[in-house]
Design an enzyme around this catalytic site. Structure first.
Site, short mmCIF file in Angstrom:
data_model
loop_
_atom_site.label_atom_id
_atom_site.label_comp_id
_atom_site.label_asym_id
_atom_site.label_seq_id
_atom_site.Cartn_x
_atom_site.Cartn_y
_atom_site.Cartn_z
N ALA A 1 1.21 -1.23 -0.04
CA ALA A 1 0.01 0.09 -0.04
C ALA A 1 0.99 0.96 -0.44
O ALA A 1 1.76 0.80 -0.15
CB ALA A 1 -1.05 -0.20 1.17
N CYS A 2 0.62 2.47 -0.57
CA CYS A 2 1.55 3.21 -0.47
C CYS A 2 0.55 4.52 -0.09
O CYS A 2 -0.77 4.72 -0.33
CB CYS A 2 1.89 3.17 -1.98
SG CYS A 2 2.20 1.91 -2.77
N GLY A 3 1.52 5.58 -0.48
CA GLY A 3 1.33 7.11 -1.03
C GLY A 3 1.44 7.31 -2.27
O GLY A 3 2.50 7.46 -2.88
#
Lengths: 150, 282, 383, 504, 438
Positions: free
Chosen positions: C22-24
């Site tokens: 998951a990430c920004g």
């Protein structure tokens, strides 16, 4: 008006309608007791007609113009205006069999034991007639006009 | 990059490069109920598109020239409603001529290849030449007249139902497995070209046959028959049938019926409606 | 045919697992094409540091090599800094390209990162031979990049577009920016950034985002449950996944649909995140036909599961989420600056006085194009 | 000849519960129960009992229990009771032993060795009760690319598309012909398919005229070697035309509907005389090679004016992947692949039990091959043969199937108990018989509801499983083997299936 | 005094009840008057033998509940006799000179007992057998009676004989004809019955009648035409009934044996209807106009009259002679024509007998259709035969099946069967069309 309609194409001739009619009209409402212990045994008010491979069940049609009621000499048969059922009062029945003579469906059953007749009462007191609810193949349909017909 | 677009890829050998029917106007001329189609260089779908188009425009007598193996001629005319067409075909008709045919009349002036009248339902096919293998396969109705010889497995699994009885008349002789699996219909093998004293070509005639009848004019030995059939002399009722269809055959090819009927006919019938009824253990 | 079966065993069974992360995300573009330094993107991604875990970060910047703008800029990492690998690669490059210039990508030795590779850049033009002349330059480059990536161990081309570049590695994005001196050396008109939160081991530098092919770059947040379907479909068209990340699949899907099939993002978005059948039922006949056909034909490229993605190429940047918006995106605009981000706060932190800030509908792309205001179209149904 | 066979089943009658209503007697089509009025008693005749359980289900007092007969030969792993019985039966009759239903031998059922994935933490599951969960499936050839124009009215598709049939649920009913099964059963399948929005398959028994208008849109009509009931109108009323090459239960051999099953109506439908054997030859005699198949495919496209997808159904055998590739290249829009556990109304037991390969392996191999060749989108793959639950269905789709055909499951839903006596024509459940006294036991109004219920429940389950994987459209699990893992499989099996072992 | 009513019904038995019940189902408010000679509320004359035989108590004789008139809004003028009807003024004059003005009037006056033309009928213990009073009187006389003679071997006579036998009397039945029940049954059944009665101790004398009655104040014996003298304590005259038509005659109605009515039960004068034993209508099977003195016929006639009186339109579509009887344990049902074997005319009689089981069936066919039948012993579902008669079904294809003990709709060929049952079935379950196919 209550009436049981038949679907002869799917009547399988098992006679379970007759069996369960007996149970429905037995004292104990228990199939084993009804058949093995109750004396006298209840009588089926439905008849399975057979001419193999065709079979179908027939019982009182609860006619709107019931000949049996018109023919009854004792007033034992009457049409209940509220429910539309043709009702038979065994207390009043004298066993003259006039109804047997006039019923075009042969729907009046002779009770040999009591020298009277009996007939389908659409299983008053049950939600649905037993023959209908116990038919394993949906060959009997309870057409209840009050509940919106077929 | 070509190597990324398709790997080994899929080429449609039937449809690739087919032109839309709107581009094919130059190949057809329609005049009232008459039409002429030049099939030279037409792919099979193009030709059938075009036939369908001219039939839709009202053509009922269509002449097709320069046919070189285009398949399924006549098949798609089924999908034009109320269409009953006379199709005259010049050249060599391709496989499955009149497959699933449903009421057209196809006349081929030339030879035909395999699968003439495959599973045909209604209509008529007349071949002024020979037919290849499996002619009249699973034929269900209508008539086929072949002027000359036929190949292997002719009339295989031909059927009939009530008054829907297919008829196949062959002028010449046939190759092996003639009438295999036949379940109905009338097949007449005339052997017109057979040399004096020479037997018909076919072996294993009527293997698995369980319905219908084959009338044979000319010599055929018992050893040429499959084990499920017998050969019998014809009676008057049989000969009525033979006369009628031989007559139709002769009329289509300008031959003399009486001459044809002068020779002896015999009939081949299945021994049982259920040839394989007893091979199972229940 | 060149790539069929490169490096693949015969069974799917031996393929590595799909990465899970998951990430920004953050992206910014100047629609007038004015170049600007990296501090906006770097500050913004620092604002949402908590969306990453230090196991990966990266930037894609457009317009950084104006001097070599007609050359494919290949950024290649040599994982174990093995010179012999570099020799093999360079031999391959010279066989297939005219190499105009090459150099090691400058880094800041002060920044200490996990197992940094040797990173080199080459400015090249194709040298096609034989049948290859039928290929476009782009197809040719892709083919060669795929070859290096699938066939030469320890070498990995992680950026291959013209006048743009990808910089990525293992670390927080801020650290990566410092390491590659992004705030000091480069100016671009598009910056996209990724801050990674993988669930697996640190792995290697090439596994970080952005993922790119030619000038296409993808930064992505989420996990694509349809990965296997998407991957196997793309394989039919010669895209072999080497990184086993959703982002890679997404990049290939974008390349396949947009570059090769020439479909506009507005159509591609209907493939990635199609309307529900219930919605399609309600549409006008033509629209229904379009959407039905897209699903029928490109169903295997439906990206199922939670994602937000920001894709960029020259003159265009767009962001899109999955169709039931399991992952967030917010857009902002101020004059000719357009921002895309996982969180509105990241945008506000670098552009406090936005003209607009909006969150588009799931599956509805925010398309930012040069010299246009197309991005404002996505304000329909947005909040 | 006096039979040396042991009875297969024992009938136990609890006399204290028997009310002599004779329902069992009337329900048994083989005479396993008789009432003797002289003794006022019921008697059982075990030697004829096939274990169909009709009597046990219908006995209103639960007085009957039918179970495998306990008499045994000396136990012998190699020479099992079944083998001994078959030997004796053949010694007594000299015939080929027939059977019905699907292969019942203990070949590995790979579905039972494959497990599906679910979301945990890194992506969310989706609750199918609240959010859309899409199972629509298109069967047919897809183009490699679409040409799309942008004009005033928006985007418009320019490409000409091949015909596709959309189904609401990737589960359709297998080919079961009217003739093999009763009209009632056949109609029930059609009614249910229509209700659900999926397909039923006519097999090669034709499609009764009176059903065409109403059910043609849900029909796959078969063109098989017997070419029964086949004409232009038959093809054109349907949604899909299927060429039947082979059947999983009996690869390589033809069919044989015995004359006693060719009733007036069956005859009318097949257009053959009443009472004759309906013989389906082993091969289609216009197909002796792959290019002949191509010829028939295009013949069918011609006869349907290129408006219907053409399917080709084959049995899963060796080299199935290569065969499938050839079929796609021959122009088929759909490949139906029927595995070794596919059912039948009648097949030689030796064939059913020994020929063919498991569907799972065949399906995986075909999907892989078509992808390797870049032609997977050129056809849909329908898997058939032994689907018992929605889990099997979803696993098949994850392996690469577009949809599945179910036959036995549908029959069981209608009443079948897999007694395997279909070929006798005396199906006590009214499914596989043309005897009007027996076939009316199947009420289409009830049976179709049961079928609909079955598919609805599978639909719910598939949606639950998809939701668990965080997927809300069936196309995203199709061929998605990442969501499968093998348990208890050997390396080569995992390789063929293209899935990792659990924990890998 | 003059009173006005919308509807006036004269008579108080099945026909009247049928009429009133029908009137009220159509017209809930119109005024109804009922005029009856007897003071009792409506009772069932058909039950008289049952009462006499001791099978039922008095209360069960009443055909309808005690509040029947009240419930149906009927002004019951019981114990009043209508003596004249003025059809012009539409007025009925009662014996008490009361005048009842009607809008519609029904004559349901029934029948009167037939009396033999012999002397000495004024002696005590000589009874007719038609009313409750008759039966109560007989019952009273039973106390001192041991021997009874019943004159008449018809239905009423035999029922009376059975009842008296069951009450312990020695009974002799005298029948003028050569066999008992001759008008409705054929010889085999007459013989069955005769044997049955004899077996039960009842003597049956045929071809004979009473020519003289002897005794003092009370009957002591009867002398038959052949001179036989039979001592008895009681004589029951049960020779049958004749229509009571006096009022009709006075009113100037057209009359044959009974008051002539059309299929709507209208007499020859407007607004004047008749039904039941006093009326004479069309026998659909016999094809002639005749009196059908049967309970169901009366009730149905009343219904039809009632419907038409209330402004509806209803026709009697079918009627014929029908009887259901049982003597001791022998049940008997007859319907339609009783054609003798000797002179069948255009009819064909087919019959089967099982003497041991006392089982007998006879069908009289005309052009393949049932014109009459007799069932003895087993009478179950007899109404199906009546229905076949009524629908004029061609039975020639299944005449054999008619003798099947379990004859039912299953025995009827398919097409006819489904036609007869078409209101009762749901077709098309399998075939999707209206046809039922096996």
């Amino acid at each position: 008006m209550g009436k049981i309609l038949i679907k002869p194409e799917v009547c399988i001739g098992c006679h379970l309608c007759e069996i369960w009619c007996v149970v429905a009209h037995s004292r104990t409402k228990d199939i084993l007791k009804a058949f093995l212990l109750e004396k006298p045994a209840a009588i089926s008010r439905v008849i399975v007609e057979e001419r193999l491979p065709v079979t179908f069940a027939l019982q009182c049609r609860h006619c709107s113009e019931p000949d049996c009621v018109f023919a009854c000499i004792s007033g034992a048969l009457y049409k209940d205006s509220a429910s539309g059922r043709v009702i038979h009062d065994p207390e009043k029945c004298v066993g003259c069999y006039s109804c047997v003579l006039v019923c075009p469906y042969g729907g009046i059953i002779i009770d040999q034991e009591n020298k009277k007749v009996t007939k389908c009462d659409l299983c008053e007191g049950f939600e649905k007639p037993y023959c209908v609810s116990h038919c394993p193949n949906g060959a009997l349909v309870y057409a209840d006009q009050e509940k919106g017909g077929v | 990059m070509a190597s990324l677009t398709l790997k080994s890829g899929l080429r449609d050998m039937f449809l690739e490069g087919s032109r839309h029917v709107s581009e094919l106007g130059g190949y057809a001329t329609v005049s009232g109920s008459q039409a002429w189609v030049d099939a030279l260089n037409l792919k099979h779908k193009e030709l059938n598109d075009l036939l369908r188009e001219v039939a839709s425009q009202g053509a009922r007598d269509i002449t097709v020239r320069n046919v070189f193996g285009q398949r399924y001629i006549g098949t798609r005319l089924n999908t034009v409603s109320g269409c009953n067409v006379n199709l005259s075909i010049y050249g060599t008709a391709g496989n499955d001529l009149g497959a699933f045919l449903n009421g057209q009349r196809l006349t081929v002036y030339g030879n035909t290849q395999d699968g003439v009248g495959n599973t045909m339902n209604e209509g008529e096919i007349i071949v002024h030449g020979k037919a290849g293998d499996v002619a009249a396969m699973s034929m269900r109705g209508g008539k086929i007249f072949i002027r000359n010889n036929v190949g292997y497995r002719t009339a295989i699994h031909m059927k009939e139902y009530n008054d829907k009885v297919p008829v196949l008349v062959i002028g010449g002789t046939a190759q092996d497995f003639f009438g295999e699996y036949m379940a109905g219909g009338i097949v007449i093998l005339l052997g017109l070209g057979l040399a004096e004293g020479k037997n018909h070509n076919a072996n294993y005639v009527g293997t698995g046959m369980h319905g219908g009848v084959i009338f044979v004019r000319g010599n055929i030995e018992k050893s040429q028959l499959g084990k499920d059939v017998g050969i019998y002399t014809t009676d008057d009722r049989d000969m009525e049938i033979v006369r009628q269809y031989s007559g139709e055959f002769a009329q289509r090819f300008g031959l003399n019926t009486e001459e044809i009927l002068q020779a002896q006919f015999r009939k081949i019938l299945p021994l049982s409606k259920r040839p394989y009824g007893s091979i199972y253990a229940y | 045919m060149a790539m069929t079966g490169y490096g693949r065993k015969n069974s799917e069974r031996y393929l590595p697992d799909q990465g899970r992360e998951a990430c920004g995300l953050f992206g910014v573009m100047n629609t007038s094409g004015k170049r600007f330094p990296g501090n906006i993107a770097i500050s913004a991604i620092k604002n949402i540091k908590v969306r990453g875990n230090g196991l990966g970060g990266g930037f894609a910047v457009y317009g950084i090599y104006p001097d070599y703008k007609d050359y494919y800029a290949l950024h290649i990492m040599f994982e174990n800094k093995r010179r012999e690998v570099k020799t093999v690669v360079e031999k391959y490059l010279t066989e297939n390209f005219n190499v105009a210039y090459d150099e090691q990508i400058p880094t800041n030795a002060q920044v200490s990162l996990f197992h940094p590779p040797l990173v080199w850049r080459y400015f090249v033009t194709p040298e096609k031979k034989g049948d290859e002349r039928n290929l476009s330059d782009d197809e040719f480059v892709v083919d060669k990049v795929m070859h290096i990536n699938t066939s030469i161990d320890d070498a990995y081309v992680f950026s291959s577009g013209k006048n743009m570049g990808v910089f990525k590695g293992v670390g927080f994005p801020g650290e990566i920016a410092d390491y590659f001196l992004l705030d000091k050396l480069y100016e671009g008109y598009i910056w996209t950034v990724h801050s990674r939160f993988p669930t697996n081991t640190p792995g290697w530098w090439g596994g970080s985002h952005p993922f790119s092919i030619l000038d296409w770059t993808v930064v992505h947040n989420g996990e694509i449950s349809s990965y296997g379907t998407n991957r196997r479909f793309l394989e039919m068209y010669g895209y072999y996944c080497t990184l086993y990340t959703d982002t890679e699949v997404m990049a290939y899907a974008v390349d396949f649909l947009m570059r090769r099939q020439g479909l506009p993002i507005e159509v591609v978005s209907k493939i990635f995140a199609p309307p529900m059948w219930d919605t399609i039922e309600q549409m006008r006949e033509k629209e229904k036909h379009l959407n039905t056909t897209l699903r029928m034909v490109y169903g295997p490229l439906l990206l199922n599961g939670p994602f937000t993605v920001i894709v960029a190429r020259h003159n265009e940047m767009f962001g899109i989420t999955d169709r039931i918006r399991l992952r967030p995106i917010t857009a902002g605009a101020k004059d000719d600056m357009v921002y895309l981000s996982s969180e509105e706060a990241a945008i506000r932190s670098v552009a406090p006085d936005l003209d607009f800030a909006w969150t588009p509908h799931g599956g509805n792309p925010v398309v930012v194009r040069m010299n246009s205001t197309d991005h404002l179209l996505s304000m329909d149904n947005s909040i | 000849m006096y039979s040396y066979l042991l009875p297969e089943f024992a009938i136990e009658r609890k006399t204290e519960r028997c009310i002599k209503c004779r329902v069992c007697e009337r329900q048994c089509p083989v005479g396993g129960h008789k009432y003797d009025p002289d003794f006022d008693a019921m008697f059982s005749y075990e030697e004829v009992c096939v274990g169909c359980q009709r009597c046990a289900v219908f006995c209103p007092t639960g007085a009957l229990c039918v179970q495998p007969h306990s008499s045994q030969y000396r136990l012998n792993y190699s020479w099992s009771r079944e083998k001994l019985q078959d030997l004796k039966k053949q010694a007594e009759t000299g015939g080929v032993i027939l059977t019905g239903s699907g292969n019942d031998k203990p070949y590995k059922v790979y579905w039972d060795h494959l497990v599906l994935n679910a979301s945990q933490v890194t992506n969310p599951s989706i609750d199918p009760l609240r959010e859309p969960m899409e199972l629509k499936t298109f069967l047919g050839k897809k183009p490699d690319s679409l040409e799309i124009d942008l004009n005033k009215e928006g985007f418009e598709i320019k490409s000409e598309l091949n015909p596709n049939k959309m189904i609401e649920l990737p589960v359709a009913f297998s080919a079961m012909s009217y003739g093999a099964i009763s009209y009632q059963a056949f109609l029930s399948l059609a009614m249910a398919a229509k209700e659900i929005g999926t397909l039923f398959n006519t097999g090669e028994g034709g499609l009764p005229l009176e059903m065409r208008e109403k059910y043609g849109g849900n029909a796959v009509v078969q063109c098989a070697s017997g070419r029964f009931g086949v004409d232009s109108e038959y093809f054109n009323c349907a949604s899909i035309v299927e060429i039947k090459i082979g059947q999983g239960a009996k690869p390589g051999i033809g069919g044989h509907l015995p004359g006693e099953k060719v009733s007036f109506n069956v005859a009318r439908n097949r257009m053959i005389p009443e009472g004759t054997d309906a013989l389906s030859p082993a091969p289609q005699h216009d197909i002796y090679s792959i290019e002949d198949l191509s010829m028939l495919i295009y013949a069918l496209k011609e006869v349907t004016n290129y408006t219907k997808p053409i399917s080709v159904k084959i049995a899963a055998v060796n080299h199935v992947a290569a065969i499938a590739s050839g079929i796609v290249r021959a122009g088929a829009d759909i490949i139906a692949i029927d595995g070794i556990r596919g059912g039948t109304g009648s097949a030689p037991k030796i064939i059913r039990d020994n020929i063919g390969i498991p569907l799972e392996l065949a399906l995986a191999a075909i999907d892989k091959r078509l992808r390797d060749e870049g032609i997977r989108n050129k056809c849909s793959v329908i898997a058939a043969g032994g689907f018992r639950c929605s889990g099997d269905v979803l696993k098949a789709i994850a392996l690469g199937a577009d949809a599945v055909y179910i036959g036995t499951s549908a029959l069981v839903a209608m009443g079948c108990t897999l007694c395997q006596k279909c070929y006798t024509g005396k199906c006590s459940w009214g499914v596989c018989t043309q005897d009007p006294y027996l076939s009316k036991r199947l009420n289409p109004e009830i049976a179709s509801v049961k079928l609909v219920n079955l598919l609805r429940s599978w639909e719910h389950e598939i949606k639950e499983m998809l939701g668990g994987m965080g997927i809300n459209a069936i196309e995203s699990i199709r061929g998605n083997r990442d969501h499968l893992r093998g348990v208890g499989l050997e390396g080569w099996e995992l390789d063929v299936l293209g899935v990792k072992g659990a924990g890998e | 005094m003059i009173r006005q009513f919308d509807y006036v019904v004269i008579g108080n038995s099945a026909g009247s009840v049928g009429c009133i019940e029908m009137l009220r189902s159509i017209d809930r408010s119109g005024s109804i008057a009922l005029i009856a000679e007897e003071t009792r509320r409506v009772y069932s004359r058909a039950l008289l033998p049952y009462y006499l035989a001791g099978g039922i108590d008095l209360e069960k004789m009443y055909y309808r509940k005690a509040d029947f008139y009240e419930q149906h809004g009927v002004t019951a003028l019981l114990g009043q006799k209508a003596v004249h009807i003025d059809t012009d003024k539409k007025e009925a004059l009662l014996s008490g000179n009361e005048r009842i003005v009607y809008k519609k009037l029904l004559l349901a006056t029934g029948g009167r007992p037939l009396i033999p033309p012999v002397e000495g009928l004024d002696r005590e213990n000589i009874f007719t057998f038609l009313s409750m009073d008759d039966v109560l009187k007989i019952e009273k006389a039973l106390e001192n009676a041991q021997r009874a003679v019943v004159l008449g071997g018809g239905v009423i006579g035999l029922m009376a004989a059975e009842a008296l036998c069951k009450r312990g009397l020695q009974v002799q039945v005298i029948e003028l004809a050569g066999r008992v029940l001759a008008p409705v049954v054929d010889e085999p059944v007459s013989n069955l019955l005769k044997d049955l009665f004899i077996e039960k101790g009842v003597q049956v004398i045929t071809n004979n009648t009473i020519k003289e009655i002897k005794g003092g104040s009370s009957v002591e014996s009867v002398v038959l035409t052949d001179g036989t003298q039979i001592p008895c304590d009681m004589l029951v005259l049960a020779m049958g009934v004749a229509p009571r038509i006096k009022l009709g005659v006075q009113a100037g109605l057209q009359i044959d044996r009974g008051i002539l009515v059309n299929e709507r039960m209208e007499t020859s004068r407007s607004d004047l209807y008749a039904c039941g034993d006093c009326a004479q209508g069309y026998d659909s099977v016999a094809g002639i106009s005749r009196v059908i003195p049967l309970w169901p016929n009366a009730y149905l006639g009343g219904r039809i009259a009632g419907s038409n009186m209330a402004g509806g339109r209803r026709e009697n579509v079918w009627s014929t002679s029908m009887n259901s009887m049982h003597f001791f344990d022998l049940c008997l049902i007859t319907a339609g024509l009783n054609i003798s074997a000797e002179d069948p005319g255009g009819f064909i009689n087919i019959s089967r007998i099982d003497e041991k089981k006392k089982y007998y069936r006879k069908f009289t066919l005309r052009e393949g259709r049932i014109a009459g039948f007799i069932l003895a012993g087993r009478i179950s579902r007899a109404g199906i035969f009546v229905n076949l008669m009524r629908t004029k079904a061609d039975v020639s294809q299944f005449t054999d099946d008619l003798f099947n003990e379990d004859f039912g709709y299953g025995s009827i060929p398919e097409e006819l069967r489904w036609e007869l049952l078409k209101e009762d079935l749901i077709p098309g379950v399998v075939n999707g069309n209206d046809r039922i196919r096996a």
